[in-house]
Design an enzyme around this catalytic site. Structure first.
Site, mmCIF file in Angstrom:
data_model
loop_
_atom_site.group_PDB
_atom_site.id
_atom_site.type_symbol
_atom_site.label_atom_id
_atom_site.label_comp_id
_atom_site.label_asym_id
_atom_site.label_seq_id
_atom_site.Cartn_x
_atom_site.Cartn_y
_atom_site.Cartn_z
ATOM 1 N N THR A 4 -4.489 -7.869 10.668
ATOM 2 C CA THR A 4 -4.899 -6.617 10.007
ATOM 3 C C THR A 4 -4.571 -5.369 10.822
ATOM 4 O OG1 THR A 4 -6.726 -7.803 8.983
ATOM 5 C CG2 THR A 4 -6.893 -5.407 9.004
ATOM 6 N N HIS A 7 -1.657 -5.528 1.605
ATOM 7 C CA HIS A 7 -2.902 -6.304 1.478
ATOM 8 C C HIS A 7 -2.574 -7.677 0.903
ATOM 9 C CE1 HIS A 7 -6.942 -7.486 0.118
ATOM 10 N NE2 HIS A 7 -6.356 -7.841 -1.008
ATOM 11 N N LYS A 30 0.831 -1.204 0.000
ATOM 12 C CA LYS A 30 0.000 0.000 0.000
ATOM 13 C C LYS A 30 0.877 1.270 0.000
ATOM 14 C CE LYS A 30 -3.785 -2.398 2.365
ATOM 15 N NZ LYS A 30 -4.626 -2.470 3.577
ATOM 16 N N PHE A 69 -15.354 2.526 7.785
ATOM 17 C CA PHE A 69 -14.014 2.979 7.409
ATOM 18 C C PHE A 69 -13.791 2.956 5.890
ATOM 19 C CE2 PHE A 69 -13.748 -1.552 8.616
ATOM 20 C CZ PHE A 69 -13.263 -2.110 7.437
ATOM 21 N N ASN A 104 -1.661 -0.168 7.610
ATOM 22 C CA ASN A 104 -1.172 -1.550 7.717
ATOM 23 C C ASN A 104 -0.332 -2.075 6.555
ATOM 24 O OD1 ASN A 104 -3.132 -2.134 5.885
ATOM 25 N ND2 ASN A 104 -4.279 -3.562 7.179
ATOM 26 N N GLU A 111 -9.297 -10.780 -7.511
ATOM 27 C CA GLU A 111 -8.410 -9.602 -7.416
ATOM 28 C C GLU A 111 -7.352 -9.617 -8.514
ATOM 29 O OE1 GLU A 111 -9.156 -9.190 -2.593
ATOM 30 O OE2 GLU A 111 -7.165 -9.762 -3.287
ATOM 31 N N ARG A 118 3.501 -6.779 9.045
ATOM 32 C CA ARG A 118 2.816 -5.712 9.784
ATOM 33 C C ARG A 118 3.355 -5.590 11.198
ATOM 34 N NH1 ARG A 118 -3.033 -7.613 7.549
ATOM 35 N NH2 ARG A 118 -3.196 -6.259 5.722
ATOM 36 N N ARG A 174 -0.762 -14.768 4.193
ATOM 37 C CA ARG A 174 -1.407 -13.991 5.263
ATOM 38 C C ARG A 174 -0.670 -14.148 6.589
ATOM 39 N NH1 ARG A 174 -6.253 -11.529 4.288
ATOM 40 N NH2 ARG A 174 -7.209 -11.995 6.288
ATOM 41 N N TYR A 183 -12.250 -3.025 -3.106
ATOM 42 C CA TYR A 183 -12.753 -3.218 -1.739
ATOM 43 C C TYR A 183 -14.297 -3.249 -1.695
ATOM 44 C CZ TYR A 183 -8.131 -2.666 0.429
ATOM 45 O OH TYR A 183 -6.836 -2.851 0.839
HETATM 46 P P1 CMP Z 1 -6.636 -5.286 3.870
HETATM 47 O O1 CMP Z 1 -5.864 -6.541 4.116
HETATM 48 O O2 CMP Z 1 -6.276 -4.476 2.673
HETATM 49 O O3 CMP Z 1 -8.193 -5.642 3.796
HETATM 50 C C1 CMP Z 1 -9.189 -4.717 4.092
HETATM 51 C C2 CMP Z 1 -8.638 -3.449 4.645
HETATM 52 O O4 CMP Z 1 -9.576 -2.657 5.338
HETATM 53 C C3 CMP Z 1 -7.597 -3.793 5.697
HETATM 54 O O5 CMP Z 1 -6.464 -4.338 5.130
HETATM 55 C C4 CMP Z 1 -7.441 -2.446 6.370
HETATM 56 O O6 CMP Z 1 -6.606 -1.574 5.632
HETATM 57 C C5 CMP Z 1 -8.879 -1.922 6.338
HETATM 58 N N1 CMP Z 1 -9.559 -2.149 7.613
HETATM 59 C C6 CMP Z 1 -10.057 -3.310 8.092
HETATM 60 N N2 CMP Z 1 -10.626 -3.132 9.297
HETATM 61 C C7 CMP Z 1 -10.484 -1.817 9.575
HETATM 62 C C8 CMP Z 1 -10.880 -1.006 10.665
HETATM 63 N N3 CMP Z 1 -11.525 -1.515 11.720
HETATM 64 N N4 CMP Z 1 -10.581 0.311 10.622
HETATM 65 C C9 CMP Z 1 -9.933 0.829 9.545
HETATM 66 N N5 CMP Z 1 -9.537 0.115 8.489
HETATM 67 C C10 CMP Z 1 -9.806 -1.196 8.497
#
Ligand code: CMP
Length: 146
Positions: free
Chosen positions: A91, A113, A9, A57, A110, A124, A102, A85, A49
């Site tokens: 996350t 992805h 990201k 969010f 974070n 994807e 992470r 993962r 997404y």
């Molecule tokens: P990612 O693995 O890209 O998958 C979904 C994304 O949503 C996640 O990483 C975060 O960047 C975002 N995300 C998931 N949960 C939250 C949360 N509670 N608050 C803010 N961002 C979130």
């Protein structure tokens, strides 16, 4: 063979983590099938997404993803979705274990992805790499110096 979509990201790119992240996937023996350095627009990020569109969010997430270039990749290997993962970590950066990407590097945002299932991986990959990915076999072990 299983494939997954991995995206470094904007915060990961800006913090100079591209080499480190690619290295972790390479060292675990996964095969790089596709890679592009790309800045996406909101419509594209919203598509990526789409499953999260009802989350509070969502708009902040889209803003974050379009804020700078990302590194979009396709990695292949046995169990690459699940193991990928594990390499990435939880996350929420506050909960991700040390030793994961992470856990070691994420501050606030974070960094990366990874697809959460093989099926979402296929979706994807189709979205980010409509032109297809590379079919290649490493010839490293057959190279001969004269
Ligand atoms: P990612 O693995 O890209 O998958 C979904 C994304 O949503 C996640 O990483 C975060 O960047 C975002 N995300 C998931 N949960 C939250 C949360 N509670 N608050 C803010 N961002 C979130």
């Amino acid at each position: 063979m299983e494939q997954t979509f991995i995206m470094i990201k904007p915060d990961g790119v800006q913090r100079g983590l591209v080499g480190e992240i690619i290295s972790r996937f390479e060292k675990k023996g996964f095969t790089l099938r596709g890679l592009k350095f790309i800045t996406v627009d909101s419509a594209f990020a919203e598509k990526h997404y789409a499953d999260l569109s009802a989350k509070p969010f969502f708009s902040g997430l889209v803003e974050y993803i379009v804020s700078g270039p990302v590194v979009a990749m396709v990695w292949e290997g046995k169990n690459v979705v699940t193991t990928g993962r594990k390499i990435i970590g939880a996350t929420n950066p506050a909960e991700s274990a040390p030793g994961t990407i992470r856990g070691d590097f994420a501050i606030g945002r974070n960094v990366i992805h990874g697809s959460d299932s093989a099926e979402n991986g296929r979706k994807e990959i189709a979205l980010w790499f409509p032109e297809g990915v590379a079919e290649w076999q490493s010839s490293l072990h057959s190279w001969i110096y004269e």
